[in-house]
Design a protein around this motif. Structure first.
Motif, short mmCIF file in Angstrom:
data_model
loop_
_atom_site.label_atom_id
_atom_site.label_comp_id
_atom_site.label_asym_id
_atom_site.label_seq_id
_atom_site.Cartn_x
_atom_site.Cartn_y
_atom_site.Cartn_z
N SER A 100 0.83 -1.20 0.00
CA SER A 100 0.00 0.00 0.00
C SER A 100 0.87 1.25 0.00
N ARG A 101 1.94 1.23 0.80
CA ARG A 101 2.85 2.37 0.88
C ARG A 101 3.53 2.61 -0.47
N GLN A 102 3.94 1.54 -1.15
CA GLN A 102 4.58 1.68 -2.46
C GLN A 102 3.61 2.28 -3.47
N ARG A 103 2.38 1.78 -3.48
CA ARG A 103 1.37 2.31 -4.40
C ARG A 103 1.15 3.80 -4.12
N HIS A 104 1.03 4.13 -2.84
CA HIS A 104 0.80 5.52 -2.44
C HIS A 104 1.94 6.41 -2.91
N THR A 105 3.17 5.96 -2.71
CA THR A 105 4.34 6.74 -3.10
C THR A 105 4.39 6.98 -4.61
N ILE A 106 4.10 5.94 -5.38
CA ILE A 106 4.12 6.07 -6.84
C ILE A 106 3.08 7.10 -7.30
N VAL A 107 1.86 6.99 -6.78
CA VAL A 107 0.80 7.92 -7.19
C VAL A 107 1.14 9.34 -6.73
N LEU A 108 1.63 9.49 -5.51
CA LEU A 108 1.99 10.81 -5.00
C LEU A 108 3.09 11.45 -5.84
N ASP A 138 2.85 1.11 -13.12
CA ASP A 138 4.12 0.97 -13.82
C ASP A 138 4.37 2.16 -14.75
N ILE A 139 3.33 2.59 -15.45
CA ILE A 139 3.46 3.74 -16.36
C ILE A 139 3.69 5.02 -15.56
N MET A 140 2.99 5.18 -14.44
CA MET A 140 3.20 6.36 -13.57
C MET A 140 4.64 6.40 -13.09
N ARG A 141 5.15 5.24 -12.65
CA ARG A 141 6.53 5.18 -12.16
C ARG A 141 7.52 5.54 -13.26
#
Length: 152
Positions: A100-108, A138-141
């Motif tokens: 969840s933290r990884q997803r949050h960081t990528i979106v942020l 993946d595209i956001m990152r």
């Protein structure tokens, strides 16, 4: 008024439409649990303990609400605690919190790279992180990393 819809605005096939709604329902079912385990993990990391009272304050809910949710998290094997002691994440809870933290960081980071203000990006990322596919993440990152390389 002329019809301004183009072909991409048409309704998708029924099976695809059903999958879209199923994905949203699934995300809604897990987002609260993910938010709680992520917050508990963050409190443990930054404060050394995660007390129900701290969770209630940071989530903006009552302690009774936290107690109900923590009971659910315990039943799912994500959290453990002892009476009058702090909350702890199980191995499964830690895994969920990390994801969840990884997803949050990528979106942020993606929202910030687009130029969204920090305060708005933090609010928006909190909701979006649960509803974004792995493909989109993946595209956001990649977008964020490419932007950092070219503009730093």
């Amino acid at each position: 008024m002329p019809n301004s819809l183009n072909k991409s605005d048409a309704l998708p096939p029924s099976d695809q439409h059903a999958r879209q709604y199923a994905a949203v329902r699934n995300a809604h079912e897990t987002e609260l649990l993910e938010d709680y385990v992520e917050l508990i993990g963050d409190l443990l990391k930054h404060q050394g303990e995660a007390r129900s009272a701290d969770v209630a304050v940071r989530m903006g809910v009552s302690q009774a609400t936290v107690s109900k949710t923590v009971a659910r998290l315990k039943a799912l094997g994500l959290v453990s605690s002892r009476p009058y002691r702090a909350l702890f994440l199980t191995e499964s809870g830690e895994t969920m919190a990390d994801m969840s933290r990884q997803r949050h960081t990528i979106v942020l980071q993606f929202l910030r790279a687009l130029g969204v203000s920090d305060s708005t990006a933090r609010i928006d990322a909190e909701g979006m992180e649960h509803h974004v596919s792995q493909e989109t993440l993946d595209i956001m990152r990649r977008f964020t990393l490419d932007r950092e390389r070219c503009c730093s």
